[in-house]
Design an enzyme around this catalytic site. Structure first.
Site, PDB file in Angstrom:
ATOM      1  N   TYR A 510       0.866  -1.185   0.000  1.00 27.46           N
ATOM      2  CA  TYR A 510       0.000   0.000   0.000  1.00 27.46           C
ATOM      3  C   TYR A 510       0.897   1.227   0.000  1.00 27.46           C
ATOM      4  O   TYR A 510       2.046   1.174   0.484  1.00 27.46           O
ATOM      5  CB  TYR A 510      -0.893   0.012   1.246  1.00 27.46           C
ATOM      6  CG  TYR A 510      -1.998  -1.017   1.189  1.00 27.46           C
ATOM      7  CD1 TYR A 510      -3.297  -0.643   0.855  1.00 27.46           C
ATOM      8  CD2 TYR A 510      -1.741  -2.354   1.449  1.00 27.46           C
ATOM      9  CE1 TYR A 510      -4.316  -1.587   0.791  1.00 27.46           C
ATOM     10  CE2 TYR A 510      -2.751  -3.303   1.384  1.00 27.46           C
ATOM     11  CZ  TYR A 510      -4.031  -2.917   1.052  1.00 27.46           C
ATOM     12  OH  TYR A 510      -5.036  -3.845   0.987  1.00 27.46           O
ATOM     13  N   TYR A 544      -0.441 -10.205  -0.538  1.00 30.10           N
ATOM     14  CA  TYR A 544       0.697  -9.504   0.066  1.00 30.10           C
ATOM     15  C   TYR A 544       0.842  -9.925   1.518  1.00 30.10           C
ATOM     16  O   TYR A 544      -0.133 -10.355   2.144  1.00 30.10           O
ATOM     17  CB  TYR A 544       0.507  -7.990  -0.027  1.00 30.10           C
ATOM     18  CG  TYR A 544      -0.693  -7.463   0.727  1.00 30.10           C
ATOM     19  CD1 TYR A 544      -0.612  -7.168   2.092  1.00 30.10           C
ATOM     20  CD2 TYR A 544      -1.907  -7.260   0.078  1.00 30.10           C
ATOM     21  CE1 TYR A 544      -1.708  -6.684   2.780  1.00 30.10           C
ATOM     22  CE2 TYR A 544      -3.010  -6.778   0.760  1.00 30.10           C
ATOM     23  CZ  TYR A 544      -2.908  -6.495   2.105  1.00 30.10           C
ATOM     24  OH  TYR A 544      -3.990  -6.033   2.786  1.00 30.10           O
ATOM     25  N   ARG A 565      -2.076 -12.117   2.953  1.00 29.79           N
ATOM     26  CA  ARG A 565      -3.489 -11.881   2.771  1.00 29.79           C
ATOM     27  C   ARG A 565      -3.866 -12.290   1.354  1.00 29.79           C
ATOM     28  O   ARG A 565      -3.106 -12.076   0.410  1.00 29.79           O
ATOM     29  CB  ARG A 565      -3.798 -10.381   2.931  1.00 29.79           C
ATOM     30  CG  ARG A 565      -3.576  -9.855   4.325  1.00 29.79           C
ATOM     31  CD  ARG A 565      -4.762  -9.061   4.797  1.00 29.79           C
ATOM     32  NE  ARG A 565      -5.999  -9.794   4.518  1.00 29.79           N
ATOM     33  CZ  ARG A 565      -7.185  -9.227   4.322  1.00 29.79           C
ATOM     34  NH1 ARG A 565      -7.283  -7.909   4.333  1.00 29.79           N
ATOM     35  NH2 ARG A 565      -8.255  -9.949   4.085  1.00 29.79           N
ATOM     36  N   HIS A 568      -7.182  -8.705  -2.690  1.00 23.94           N
ATOM     37  CA  HIS A 568      -8.505  -8.093  -2.509  1.00 23.94           C
ATOM     38  C   HIS A 568      -8.449  -6.591  -2.745  1.00 23.94           C
ATOM     39  O   HIS A 568      -7.384  -5.979  -2.673  1.00 23.94           O
ATOM     40  CB  HIS A 568      -9.012  -8.347  -1.091  1.00 23.94           C
ATOM     41  CG  HIS A 568      -8.083  -7.784  -0.057  1.00 23.94           C
ATOM     42  ND1 HIS A 568      -7.007  -8.500   0.424  1.00 23.94           N
ATOM     43  CD2 HIS A 568      -8.038  -6.576   0.557  1.00 23.94           C
ATOM     44  CE1 HIS A 568      -6.340  -7.756   1.300  1.00 23.94           C
ATOM     45  NE2 HIS A 568      -6.934  -6.579   1.395  1.00 23.94           N
ATOM     46  N   HIS A 570     -10.311  -3.079  -1.229  1.00 21.93           N
ATOM     47  CA  HIS A 570     -11.162  -2.593  -0.129  1.00 21.93           C
ATOM     48  C   HIS A 570     -12.200  -1.594  -0.639  1.00 21.93           C
ATOM     49  O   HIS A 570     -11.889  -0.769  -1.506  1.00 21.93           O
ATOM     50  CB  HIS A 570     -10.316  -1.821   0.895  1.00 21.93           C
ATOM     51  CG  HIS A 570      -9.356  -2.669   1.656  1.00 21.93           C
ATOM     52  ND1 HIS A 570      -9.650  -3.206   2.884  1.00 21.93           N
ATOM     53  CD2 HIS A 570      -8.080  -3.032   1.385  1.00 21.93           C
ATOM     54  CE1 HIS A 570      -8.593  -3.870   3.342  1.00 21.93           C
ATOM     55  NE2 HIS A 570      -7.624  -3.787   2.443  1.00 21.93           N
TER      56      HIS A 570
END
Ligand code: NAD
Length: 635
Positions: A510, A544, A565, A568, A570
């Protein structure tokens, strides 16, 4: 393998149920009823007699403890004289015993209305006394056809009798758990009875008219009686029988005194039963827990107190071990004499070796310290936290070193946290707590889109972005055309909803994790159009690892769990008047869907990120397309 025989009695349970007795007699086809009830049940018997009217053929008012045969014969004369075809008995074990003795001789059906917790109404056993000797026999004829439990009739049962017959019931349940015929069905009945009685008896002692406590105790009596009726009993029951029969000790009080000591004797050979009883009582050790429970009640504590001479202990031990019977621990004369000596002096049993110390009082002290908290919710949260933490420490037998490690771990978790690094959320996520809170808070309506955890990478106020824009401009990755709609559960579009979107880059990072990056990347705020639709370009997210260079990463390494994870995107969807939806859409077929390290994946959130053939409108290929409808509800 196990064998379980369900005894086929019909049970009516409740308050005011005495009134159904005439209906029950009608069901049985009875027309000439003998009503048995001693003095204590005279008022209930009068009411029943009135209700029976012409069905009542005769009454018998002197049921007697231990069912002497001469009393039974007097009642039997009434049965014959009045052509009785059914007996109704209202009272304790004595009234029930007489009804059973009559059924044994005549096979007439019985309707029993118990007013104590002795449990005899649930068993096919009758004990009878002749020439001062009590013998028991079992016969299907003896099992009552109908049992009517009326809580109202127990409200006036004096406290000493209530406690004595309540402990009697507890003894049935305790011995059922280590019976040679124990089975999983009876175990459940027994544990439920023990739990109910342990909570109800102190309340009855404090307030005999407490209808809730009376209800629990009577239910427990039913369950415990069923245990007694299904499986054989052991040392405790035999010992009480011997002491009552040979030394004239009062039956009920003897039960109350002997139970914890009989349990302590059997404990080394009935570890699993004792563990389950202790658990039901919320204590570390079963015999001492029962002893402590009884010590808190107004009941006699020692055989000396109820008149057994010390000199009789050896004789009692000899009698109690004369005939062998099934019991988890071998019955030795010396062992039983020692048990009786403890019961005689009323000393607390020694907890089994390795039993953790009993910390219930300490826990209670801490919980009590919150009693003055003005905010009731805060009081509840802190009290339950303390109970859970204490219980955790006790159950795991936590060492000083482990406790210090935990404190150090939490300290490091705090120290590594900053505005852009939330290690406590990671900890909560990787322990599944965030998902539990999320499910409780957000996923209670089946017709809305499931929620998912917020995660540690959300940043307030992402840049407002026009529909159709590309969040990933210039970044490597597979282009993804996202075309979603926000609707109400019935499909009504929700226009003008604010939709925040954020995701990782192709390497799984991120923007907040990349200090060299200038400004928000792969995050944006959109508004749905008049049809509730939202379209934009981005890239397919990748799996990630959560940041694993801190204490949470060390924990994952220690337990050999991966930090990944599942891939996906969000979404947070908000509009005044609607419940805000925080969720994630997972790439079907993506890695780690079944081992997402924060337990965030839900079936309804795994969606096709469909591969497209041919170039995208802007010429890039290959590309993918995500379509989804978010269903949100009004607040
Ligand atoms: P109980 O019927 O003699 O009652 C005990 C005392 O309480 C009596 O004085 C009675 O008058 C009084 N009493 C009963 N209900 C009352 C009420 N609601 N209000 C006021 N007073 C009330 O004895 P128990 O304790 O119910 O039962 C013990 C007898 O039952 C013993 O004889 C025992 O052997 C027998 N028993 C048999 C079995 C079996 O399966 N056969 C099982 C358990 C007990």
């Amino acid at each position: 393998m196990f064998t379980y025989t369900a005894n086929p009695a019909r049970v009516v349970f409740g308050s005011g149920t005495l009134a159904v007795v005439p209906d029950e007699l009608q069901r049985l086809g009875a027309s000439r009823v003998l009503l048995v009830a001693g003095k204590s049940a005279a008022e209930a018997a009068d009411r029943t007699a009135d209700a029976l009217g012409p069905l009542l053929a005769a009454r018998f008012g002197e049921p007697t403890m231990h069912t002497p045969v001469e009393v039974t014969e007097r009642a039997l004369a009434l049965v014959v004289e009045h052509s009785v075809d059914c007996v109704v008995a209202i009272g304790g074990g004595s009234a029930t015993g007489l009804a059973k003795a009559l059924a044994l001789r005549t096979d007439i059906p019985q309707v029993i209305v118990p007013t104590t917790y002795a449990g005899s109404e649930m068993t096919p056993v009758v004990g009878q006394t002749e020439n001062g000797r009590k013998t028991t026999q079992s016969s299907p004829k003896v099992l009552p056809e109908v049992v009517v439990y009326d809580v109202d009739l127990t409200l006036g049962l004096p406290v000493p009798t209530s406690l004595a017959s309540g402990v009697n019931a507890m003894a049935h349940a305790v011995e059922a758990l280590y019976s040679a015929e124990a089975n999983p069905i009876v175990d459940q009945l027994a544990l439920a009875a023990i739990r109910l009685l342990a909570a109800a008896l102190p309340r009855i002692a404090a307030d005999p008219s407490d209808a809730d406590a009376r209800t629990d105790a009577l239910r427990a009596a039913w369950l415990a009686g069923s245990c007694l009726g299904s499986v054989g009993m052991g040392l405790h029951h035999k010992l009480c029988h011997t002491l009552g029969g040979s030394f004239g000790l009062p039956h009920a009080e003897t039960h109350t005194i002997v139970l914890p000591h009989a349990m302590a004797y059997n404990a080394p050979n009935a570890r699993e039963a004792m563990r389950r009883i202790a658990e039901a009582l919320g204590a570390p050790d079963a015999p001492t827990a029962v002893f402590d429970l009884l010590a808190s009640l107004p009941v006699p504590r020692s055989l000396a107190e109820i008149g057994l001479a010390e000199g009789d202990l050896a004789k009692a031990a000899e009698l109690a071990t004369a005939a062998p019977y099934p019991n988890p621990r071998e019955l030795t004369r010396d062992g039983i004499e020692e048990l009786l000596r403890h019961a005689w002096s009323g000393t607390r049993p020694v907890p089994a070796e390795g039993t953790p110390p009993d910390l219930r009082r300490l826990t209670q002290e801490v919980v009590d310290s919150f009693a003055g908290t003005p905010d009731p919710r805060l009081r509840e949260l802190l009290s339950e936290l303390v109970r859970t933490l204490h219980s955790y420490v006790v159950r795991t037998d936590l060492t000083q070193e482990e406790w210090e490690y935990a404190i150090g771990f939490l300290t490091r978790t705090g120290q590594i946290s900053s505005d852009t690094r939330q290690e406590f959320i990671l900890l909560s996520d990787t322990l599944g707590v965030s998902s539990v809170v999320d499910v409780l808070t957000n996923s209670r309506t089946p017709d809305t889109t499931p929620s998912a955890v917020l995660g540690p990478f959300y940043v307030e106020g992402p840049p407002e972005t026009e529909q159709g824009a590309d969040l990933a401009e210039g970044l490597p990755g597979t282009p993804l055309w996202t075309d979603v709609q926000v609707t109400e559960p019935d499909g009504t579009p929700v226009p003008d909803a604010v939709v925040d979107v954020w995701q990782s880059n192709e390497d799984g990072f991120y923007d907040v994790q990349l200090p060299d990056l200038d400004g928000p990347v792969l995050r944006a705020r959109f508004r749905t159009d008049a049809e509730g639709r939202l379209r934009f370009w981005t890239i397919v997210p990748s799996a990630y690892p959560i940041p694993d260079d801190g204490p949470v990463g060390q924990m994952l390494t220690a337990v050999e769990r991966h930090p990944f994870r599942a891939p996906h995107v969000h979404f947070m969807i908000a509009k005044p008047g609607y419940r805000t939806l925080v969720t994630q859409l997972f790439v079907r077929g993506g890695d780690y869907l079944d081992s997402d390290t924060v337990f965030g994946v839900k079936d309804g959130l795994i969606v096709d990120f469909a591969e497209r053939t041919g170039p995208a409108p802007d010429g890039r290929e290959p590309w993918r397309r995500l379509e989804f409808t978010f269903r949100v509800t009004r607040a």
